[in-house]
Design a protein around this motif. Structure first.
Motif, PDB file in Angstrom:
ATOM      1  N   ARG A 210      41.476  49.553  17.732  1.00  0.00           N
ATOM      2  CA  ARG A 210      42.032  50.762  18.703  1.00  0.00           C
ATOM      3  C   ARG A 210      41.411  52.043  18.122  1.00  0.00           C
ATOM      4  O   ARG A 210      41.220  52.266  17.033  1.00  0.00           O
ATOM      5  CB  ARG A 210      43.333  50.666  18.694  1.00  0.00           C
ATOM      6  CG  ARG A 210      44.132  49.484  19.090  1.00  0.00           C
ATOM      7  CD  ARG A 210      43.727  49.364  20.538  1.00  0.00           C
ATOM      8  NE  ARG A 210      44.511  48.241  21.273  1.00  0.00           N
ATOM      9  CZ  ARG A 210      43.790  46.970  21.814  1.00  0.00           C
ATOM     10  NH1 ARG A 210      42.782  46.784  21.420  1.00  0.00           N
ATOM     11  NH2 ARG A 210      44.788  46.163  22.272  1.00  0.00           N
TER      12      ARG A 210
ATOM     13  N   ASN B  69      41.430  56.659  18.837  1.00  0.00           N
ATOM     14  CA  ASN B  69      42.417  57.623  19.612  1.00  0.00           C
ATOM     15  C   ASN B  69      41.302  58.329  20.509  1.00  0.00           C
ATOM     16  O   ASN B  69      40.094  57.955  20.680  1.00  0.00           O
ATOM     17  CB  ASN B  69      43.143  58.586  18.709  1.00  0.00           C
ATOM     18  CG  ASN B  69      42.105  59.110  17.712  1.00  0.00           C
ATOM     19  OD1 ASN B  69      41.051  59.470  17.782  1.00  0.00           O
ATOM     20  ND2 ASN B  69      42.749  59.759  16.499  1.00  0.00           N
ATOM     21  N   GLU B  70      41.798  59.277  21.276  1.00  0.00           N
ATOM     22  CA  GLU B  70      40.976  60.241  21.924  1.00  0.00           C
ATOM     23  C   GLU B  70      39.710  60.872  21.362  1.00  0.00           C
ATOM     24  O   GLU B  70      38.919  61.352  22.057  1.00  0.00           O
ATOM     25  CB  GLU B  70      41.931  61.220  22.676  1.00  0.00           C
ATOM     26  CG  GLU B  70      43.059  60.598  23.468  1.00  0.00           C
ATOM     27  CD  GLU B  70      43.850  61.843  24.386  1.00  0.00           C
ATOM     28  OE1 GLU B  70      43.791  62.844  23.814  1.00  0.00           O
ATOM     29  OE2 GLU B  70      44.685  61.542  25.102  1.00  0.00           O
ATOM     30  N   LYS B  71      39.967  61.223  20.037  1.00  0.00           N
ATOM     31  CA  LYS B  71      38.792  61.623  19.309  1.00  0.00           C
ATOM     32  C   LYS B  71      37.888  60.755  18.829  1.00  0.00           C
ATOM     33  O   LYS B  71      36.867  61.090  18.431  1.00  0.00           O
ATOM     34  CB  LYS B  71      39.492  62.404  18.036  1.00  0.00           C
ATOM     35  CG  LYS B  71      40.433  63.523  18.542  1.00  0.00           C
ATOM     36  CD  LYS B  71      40.807  64.328  17.033  1.00  0.00           C
ATOM     37  CE  LYS B  71      41.853  65.306  17.266  1.00  0.00           C
ATOM     38  NZ  LYS B  71      42.318  65.945  16.213  1.00  0.00           N
TER      39      LYS B  71
ATOM     40  N   GLU C 121      38.616  58.343  16.714  1.00  0.00           N
ATOM     41  CA  GLU C 121      38.798  57.758  15.295  1.00  0.00           C
ATOM     42  C   GLU C 121      39.605  56.417  15.567  1.00  0.00           C
ATOM     43  O   GLU C 121      40.466  56.403  16.213  1.00  0.00           O
ATOM     44  CB  GLU C 121      39.692  59.026  14.764  1.00  0.00           C
ATOM     45  CG  GLU C 121      38.939  60.291  14.618  1.00  0.00           C
ATOM     46  CD  GLU C 121      40.150  61.230  14.165  1.00  0.00           C
ATOM     47  OE1 GLU C 121      39.714  62.339  13.724  1.00  0.00           O
ATOM     48  OE2 GLU C 121      41.305  61.211  14.600  1.00  0.00           O
TER      49      GLU C 121
ATOM     50  N   VAL D 262      42.357  53.826  14.854  1.00  0.00           N
ATOM     51  CA  VAL D 262      43.605  53.774  14.395  1.00  0.00           C
ATOM     52  C   VAL D 262      44.203  52.714  14.223  1.00  0.00           C
ATOM     53  O   VAL D 262      45.292  52.591  13.535  1.00  0.00           O
ATOM     54  CB  VAL D 262      44.400  54.570  15.679  1.00  0.00           C
ATOM     55  CG1 VAL D 262      44.067  55.916  15.731  1.00  0.00           C
ATOM     56  CG2 VAL D 262      44.501  54.061  16.919  1.00  0.00           C
TER      57      VAL D 262
END
Length: 626
Positions: A177, A179-181, A183, A185
């Motif tokens: 998974r 994140n929006e950046k 990265e 997670v």
């Protein structure tokens, strides 16, 4: 509230039955193996064929037949490229068949990064992270010598078959998974890996790409890739379900509870509930309610993507085996005011339906009643599960209960053969007069002593006996822990007037005389067929890779035959080997035995041997290889 309710009842299909062996599910997507259009361009080593044969005893001894439907890595030329699908996946359920050449190695890379090993691990006693079924290790050149490889996960047990036989993988994979950046997670995870029907991994986290992965970065999606540079391998029946990360959810649940005896959920329309409350799990949680109640649960269901959805509902207080004249419960499910399906006592508390829904939020209403409870079906829980386009099969708002822990009670064959009497399920039928024998080489079998039937063989660990020995041992079942091949279960020996006589389902002249135990601890079964005395024995040979099956008949009697095997097909391979039932297992005949291969009335094949006579005794021996 809801956005659209388009074609809600289009393609409505109701499944209702008194028994439900497993939950219905939506179909898989199939990778086309009539051509290579579903794959990215690759080297000439990848070919489509109609059939493949790998020699059990010879490295690189494979040959093929022209056609399609089977994907092979032809290792004879210079090209040794990997093969990648055009399909890019995140979360994935994958099923496929594979066949290994002798000594060959390959691998399946989820997202092109995380490998499940393919290897000829037949007969390996202590599997490692390089063996078939293993999750490959990661590799770091900067780590100290001897520790560069790390995080490899061997299979829980080795259930690999012999080279030249078809094997099966079922893999549930959860992608990493981000994140929006962008990265990461959460790491990738193998939720479950099943090889030849046996779970060999559960919930294994992979922190990064495994050793030798074609792709060394990590992203939300990637192709399915098959390793092409390490050895011959064949694959077929490649099917998958690819999932997004947005789930179906059930929120804003509220329970209206009613007391009393009921005949229909329609009665609730005219009643005022005795109590109302917010709930967060699917169960009748009204205080003091055990029996003689009804309920109506309302809430909001979120559908993340338009398409066909499958709903399974189980009211757990209605068991499968009940008297349909005594109605102890029923229920119905509505979405946006439309009845999706109902459940009656006759359904055994379970029903399923498929329905088309557009993406959006819909009001949901579940009504039910229970008039009395049964001691073996006490739960007031409700199981509602859903599967859809890009949505993995999910049980919604399931109640989690802490149950009394029961440790597995198992019987293992470590250094000597082990015998265990008990009940055995065979083709869905319980056999009560059986004996199972486990060999130290992980070759195991079960025999029905009452009928003289050879029931099953399996490779791997011996027996779980928890259903026999925990508590009251209600089922009395002994359950094989390895990869099972169920045989036809008909008598092994029979009198035939000639080689065309139909093989009987049972022997009227069979009389069980028990068994002796030889010096190694193996049983020798004794019985009579008419005036003939039979001694039957099985023994693991070649370090458990083979199971030798021997019959001795005295006096030698005219017309006794041995039914060695039955299957959809029987193919003679040479050197005394026969491939049975679409290369499920091999039969090996010694010397110059000449079997009869014939077609049955149900269009299956049988392999028969006459009981030859020598010195007033008849003998026949063959080996099973799998």
């Amino acid at each position: 509230m809801q956005r659209h309710f388009c074609c809600l009842l289009l393609c409505l299909l109701l499944y209702a039955g008194s028994t439900w062996a497993q939950n219905p599910e939506l179909p898989y997507t199939t990778i086309n193996l009539q051509n290579l259009n579903d794959f990215k361009p690759t080297g000439s080593n990848w070919k489509l064929v109609g059939d493949v044969f790998y020699d059990l005893n010879k490295i690189g001894g494979g040959n093929t037949k022209s056609g399609s439907g089977i994907l092979v890595n032809d290792f004879s030329g210079k090209s040794k490229d990997h093969l990648a699908t055009k399909m890019e996946h995140g979360d994935l359920e994958l099923e496929l068949d594979f066949m290994m050449d002798k000594g060959a190695r390959s691998g399946i890379f989820l997202q092109g990064r995380y490998e499940i090993q393919l290897f000829d691990s037949w007969g390996v006693k202590d599997p490692k992270s390089t063996d078939c079924g293993a999750i490959a290790q990661r590799w770091d050149e900067n780590r100290p010598e001897g520790r560069k490889g790390y995080e490899g996960h061997p299979p829980a047990q080795n259930v690999s078959k012999a080279p030249g036989l078809w094997q099966h993988y079922a893999i549930v994979f959860r992608a990493p998974r981000f994140n929006e950046k962008g990265e990461k997670v959460a790491n990738a995870r193998f939720i479950k890996v099943v090889q030849n029907g046996v779970t060999i991994h559960e919930n294994v986290e992979v922190t990064g790409p495994t050793q030798g992965a074609p792709l060394q970065d990590e992203k939300p999606t990637g192709p399915l890739m098959i390793e092409g540079d390490r050895g011959p391998v064949a694959l077929r029946n490649i099917n998958y379900k690819s999932y997004g990360i947005e789930p179906v959810t059930l929120t804003k649940l509220r329970l209206s509870a009613y007391d009393g005896k009921f005949k229909s959920v329609d009665e609730l329309k005219a009643l005022t509930p005795k109590r109302e409350m917010d709930i967060d799990v699917l169960a009748h949680q009204a205080p003091g309610s055990r029996d003689n109640f009804a309920g109506k649960i309302t809430g909001t269901i979120h559908i993340p993507r338009s398409g066909e959805y499958l709903f399974n509902l189980n009211l757990r207080w209605i068991p499968a085996e009940v008297n349909p004249k005594v109605r102890n419960g029923a229920g119905e499910l509505k979405i946006a005011g439309k009845k999706i399906f109902g459940i009656d006592t006759e359904d055994g508390g379970k029903a399923s339906t498929k329905v088309n829904l557009e993406a959006g939020d819909y009001p949901i209403e579940l009504s039910y009643y229970k008039n009395f409870g049964l001691w073996y079906a006490r739960s007031n829980d409700i199981l509602l599960a859903v599967e859809g386009p890009g949505v993995q099969y999910t049980t919604l708002n399931q109640i989690i209960r802490v149950e009394d822990p029961v440790s597995e009670i198992s019987v293992l064959a470590k250094s000597d053969p082990v015998m265990q009497r008990g009940f055995v399920n065979h083709h869905g039928k319980k056999h009560t007069h059986t004996i199972s024998v486990g060999e130290p080489g992980y070759a195991n079998y079960s025999v029905d002593l009452q009928k003289g039937e050879f029931l099953q063989i399996w490779r791997g660990d011996f027996l779980e006996t928890t259903p026999m020995w925990h508590g009251r041992g209600e089922t009395q079942l002994s359950v094989p822990m390895g990869s099972v091949i169920e045989l036809s279960g008909k008598p092994s020996l029979a009198f035939l007037s000639d080689k065309n006589t139909v093989w009987p389902d049972s022997n009227a002249t069979y009389n069980n005389l028990g068994y002796d135990v030889d010096q190694a601890g193996r049983p020798i079964f004794k019985y009579t067929l008419g005036t003939a005395n039979v001694r039957e024995s099985l023994a693991a040979t070649d370090e458990g890779r083979k199971l030798s099956h021997t019959f001795t008949v005295t006096p030698a009697t005219e017309g006794i035959w041995c039914r060695v095997a039955e299957g959809s097909d029987i193919v003679q391979l040479g050197n005394g080997l026969y491939a049975i039932n679409d290369k499920q297992y091999f039969i090996e005949l010694p010397g110059k035995e000449k079997p009869v291969i014939r077609t049955t009335s149900t269009n299956t094949k049988e392999l028969l041997l006459p009981i030859g006579a020598k010195n007033n005794a008849g003998n026949v021996t063959y080996s099973i290889i799998w």
